[in-house]
Design a protein around this motif. Sequence first.
Motif, PDB file in Angstrom:
ATOM      1  N   PHE A 268      -8.031  40.196 135.395  1.00 29.14           N
ATOM      2  CA  PHE A 268      -7.914  41.609 135.002  1.00 29.14           C
ATOM      3  C   PHE A 268      -7.621  42.478 136.216  1.00 29.14           C
ATOM      4  O   PHE A 268      -6.808  43.408 136.150  1.00 29.14           O
ATOM      5  N   TRP A 269      -8.269  42.182 137.352  1.00 30.43           N
ATOM      6  CA  TRP A 269      -8.021  42.945 138.575  1.00 30.43           C
ATOM      7  C   TRP A 269      -6.591  42.751 139.063  1.00 30.43           C
ATOM      8  O   TRP A 269      -5.963  43.683 139.559  1.00 30.43           O
ATOM      9  N   LEU A 270      -6.069  41.544 138.872  1.00 29.47           N
ATOM     10  CA  LEU A 270      -4.757  41.219 139.426  1.00 29.47           C
ATOM     11  C   LEU A 270      -3.615  41.743 138.559  1.00 29.47           C
ATOM     12  O   LEU A 270      -2.646  42.308 139.081  1.00 29.47           O
ATOM     13  N   VAL A 271      -3.700  41.543 137.237  1.00 30.18           N
ATOM     14  CA  VAL A 271      -2.575  41.887 136.355  1.00 30.18           C
ATOM     15  C   VAL A 271      -2.892  43.003 135.368  1.00 30.18           C
ATOM     16  O   VAL A 271      -2.017  43.437 134.626  1.00 30.18           O
ATOM     17  N   GLY A 272      -4.158  43.456 135.345  1.00 32.37           N
ATOM     18  CA  GLY A 272      -4.499  44.585 134.492  1.00 32.37           C
ATOM     19  C   GLY A 272      -4.775  44.251 133.047  1.00 32.37           C
ATOM     20  O   GLY A 272      -4.924  45.159 132.228  1.00 32.37           O
ATOM     21  N   THR A 273      -4.861  42.974 132.700  1.00 36.68           N
ATOM     22  CA  THR A 273      -5.168  42.567 131.336  1.00 36.68           C
ATOM     23  C   THR A 273      -5.785  41.175 131.344  1.00 36.68           C
ATOM     24  O   THR A 273      -5.593  40.417 132.301  1.00 36.68           O
ATOM     25  N   LYS A 274      -6.538  40.874 130.281  1.00 33.88           N
ATOM     26  CA  LYS A 274      -7.179  39.564 130.178  1.00 33.88           C
ATOM     27  C   LYS A 274      -6.522  38.674 129.131  1.00 33.88           C
ATOM     28  O   LYS A 274      -6.921  37.510 128.977  1.00 33.88           O
ATOM     29  N   ILE A 275      -5.552  39.205 128.420  1.00 32.67           N
ATOM     30  CA  ILE A 275      -4.877  38.425 127.387  1.00 32.67           C
ATOM     31  C   ILE A 275      -3.371  38.480 127.600  1.00 32.67           C
ATOM     32  O   ILE A 275      -2.868  39.330 128.346  1.00 32.67           O
ATOM     33  N   GLY A 276      -2.663  37.558 126.955  1.00 28.43           N
ATOM     34  CA  GLY A 276      -1.220  37.518 127.086  1.00 28.43           C
ATOM     35  C   GLY A 276      -0.775  36.432 128.048  1.00 28.43           C
ATOM     36  O   GLY A 276      -1.578  35.878 128.808  1.00 28.43           O
ATOM     37  N   PRO A 277       0.507  36.098 128.024  1.00 30.97           N
ATOM     38  CA  PRO A 277       1.021  35.007 128.855  1.00 30.97           C
ATOM     39  C   PRO A 277       0.918  35.254 130.351  1.00 30.97           C
ATOM     40  O   PRO A 277       0.695  34.323 131.121  1.00 30.97           O
ATOM     41  N   VAL A 278       1.093  36.507 130.796  1.00 27.81           N
ATOM     42  CA  VAL A 278       0.996  36.793 132.221  1.00 27.81           C
ATOM     43  C   VAL A 278      -0.436  36.577 132.709  1.00 27.81           C
ATOM     44  O   VAL A 278      -0.669  36.001 133.780  1.00 27.81           O
ATOM     45  N   ALA A 279      -1.400  37.030 131.928  1.00 28.07           N
ATOM     46  CA  ALA A 279      -2.805  36.821 132.287  1.00 28.07           C
ATOM     47  C   ALA A 279      -3.143  35.337 132.301  1.00 28.07           C
ATOM     48  O   ALA A 279      -3.856  34.859 133.189  1.00 28.07           O
ATOM     49  N   ALA A 280      -2.641  34.592 131.334  1.00 28.86           N
ATOM     50  CA  ALA A 280      -2.922  33.162 131.269  1.00 28.86           C
ATOM     51  C   ALA A 280      -2.329  32.403 132.442  1.00 28.86           C
ATOM     52  O   ALA A 280      -2.845  31.352 132.844  1.00 28.86           O
ATOM     53  N   SER A 281      -1.258  32.936 133.013  1.00 30.19           N
ATOM     54  CA  SER A 281      -0.617  32.249 134.129  1.00 30.19           C
ATOM     55  C   SER A 281      -1.464  32.269 135.398  1.00 30.19           C
ATOM     56  O   SER A 281      -1.254  31.443 136.293  1.00 30.19           O
ATOM     57  N   VAL A 282      -2.445  33.175 135.480  1.00 31.96           N
ATOM     58  CA  VAL A 282      -3.292  33.249 136.685  1.00 31.96           C
ATOM     59  C   VAL A 282      -4.159  32.002 136.823  1.00 31.96           C
ATOM     60  O   VAL A 282      -4.090  31.306 137.851  1.00 31.96           O
ATOM     61  N   PRO A 283      -5.012  31.661 135.827  1.00 29.20           N
ATOM     62  CA  PRO A 283      -5.791  30.425 135.965  1.00 29.20           C
ATOM     63  C   PRO A 283      -4.911  29.179 135.969  1.00 29.20           C
ATOM     64  O   PRO A 283      -5.255  28.182 136.606  1.00 29.20           O
ATOM     65  N   MET A 284      -3.788  29.214 135.274  1.00 30.87           N
ATOM     66  CA  MET A 284      -2.874  28.081 135.298  1.00 30.87           C
ATOM     67  C   MET A 284      -2.334  27.848 136.704  1.00 30.87           C
ATOM     68  O   MET A 284      -2.228  26.700 137.163  1.00 30.87           O
ATOM     69  N   THR A 285      -1.993  28.927 137.396  1.00 36.68           N
ATOM     70  CA  THR A 285      -1.496  28.812 138.774  1.00 36.68           C
ATOM     71  C   THR A 285      -2.566  28.244 139.698  1.00 36.68           C
ATOM     72  O   THR A 285      -2.283  27.366 140.532  1.00 36.68           O
ATOM     73  N   ILE A 286      -3.791  28.735 139.545  1.00 39.17           N
ATOM     74  CA  ILE A 286      -4.891  28.253 140.386  1.00 39.17           C
ATOM     75  C   ILE A 286      -5.113  26.757 140.171  1.00 39.17           C
ATOM     76  O   ILE A 286      -5.217  25.978 141.134  1.00 39.17           O
ATOM     77  N   ALA A 287      -5.200  26.349 138.908  1.00 37.62           N
ATOM     78  CA  ALA A 287      -5.457  24.936 138.598  1.00 37.62           C
ATOM     79  C   ALA A 287      -4.315  24.048 139.081  1.00 37.62           C
ATOM     80  O   ALA A 287      -4.544  22.975 139.654  1.00 37.62           O
ATOM     81  N   ALA A 288      -3.076  24.486 138.858  1.00 38.90           N
ATOM     82  CA  ALA A 288      -1.921  23.670 139.244  1.00 38.90           C
ATOM     83  C   ALA A 288      -1.766  23.597 140.758  1.00 38.90           C
ATOM     84  O   ALA A 288      -1.356  22.560 141.293  1.00 38.90           O
ATOM     85  N   THR A 289      -2.112  24.665 141.463  1.00 36.62           N
ATOM     86  CA  THR A 289      -1.968  24.692 142.919  1.00 36.62           C
ATOM     87  C   THR A 289      -2.862  23.650 143.581  1.00 36.62           C
ATOM     88  O   THR A 289      -2.403  22.869 144.434  1.00 36.62           O
ATOM     89  N   VAL A 290      -4.129  23.619 143.205  1.00 37.78           N
ATOM     90  CA  VAL A 290      -5.046  22.660 143.840  1.00 37.78           C
ATOM     91  C   VAL A 290      -4.728  21.226 143.412  1.00 37.78           C
ATOM     92  O   VAL A 290      -4.886  20.284 144.198  1.00 37.78           O
TER      93      VAL A 290
END
Length: 220
Positions: A84-106
Amino acid sequence: MLEQTLTILHNELWKAFRETAIMMGISFGLSLVLGVALGFALYLTGSGAFYKSRTLNAISSGIVNLIRSIPFIILVVFTLPFTFWLVGTKIGPVAASVPMTIAATVFLARLVEGALKGVDGGIIEAALATGAGSFLIVRRVLLREAAPAIARAVTVVFINLIGCSAMAGMVGGGGIGNLAVQYGYYRYETGIMIFTIVVLVIIVQLSQYLGDYVASKFTH
């Protein structure tokens, strides 16, 4: 039943594909850059031939291991305030891409580190003996020798992200996964469920084929 399935697909399929493409595009693009960089950092800081730093290596390895220990669905919920701090929302594809990026990066970082460790040490020693600098060895030796394994690692991460995108759909991310759950599970539209499974299988098979093809081109 078939007519109803076709109607739902006509109304919802394009939206689902667009949302999945947004999630996959953002998370795969960012994790590709960050994951490869972090993988090289893990390898270089743990190798005595380069920039060995036990403290930095231990910290980065600990963070990677910590994040990888968290199941993805829990990671999505845990990172909601940051999302929410990063993209301003907790729902939607852009918001979902945040945890996806974290998980895929590590995940990719560990695979890249393993690929680099698989490079024959004799080749690195020979390069060092010629007086080549660390940057030159990384670019011309490590990256070249590990390229096939890294390509396969990227393929694995991309396929894993497809599964993550489906799970993200269950918690407000939208996409193909959400389509399958909302209609195939909650509304008992078996045709929708079968269609989404077939689509995901095709995407995974094509991704694996493309990844193997790229890896074979890097093999020398």
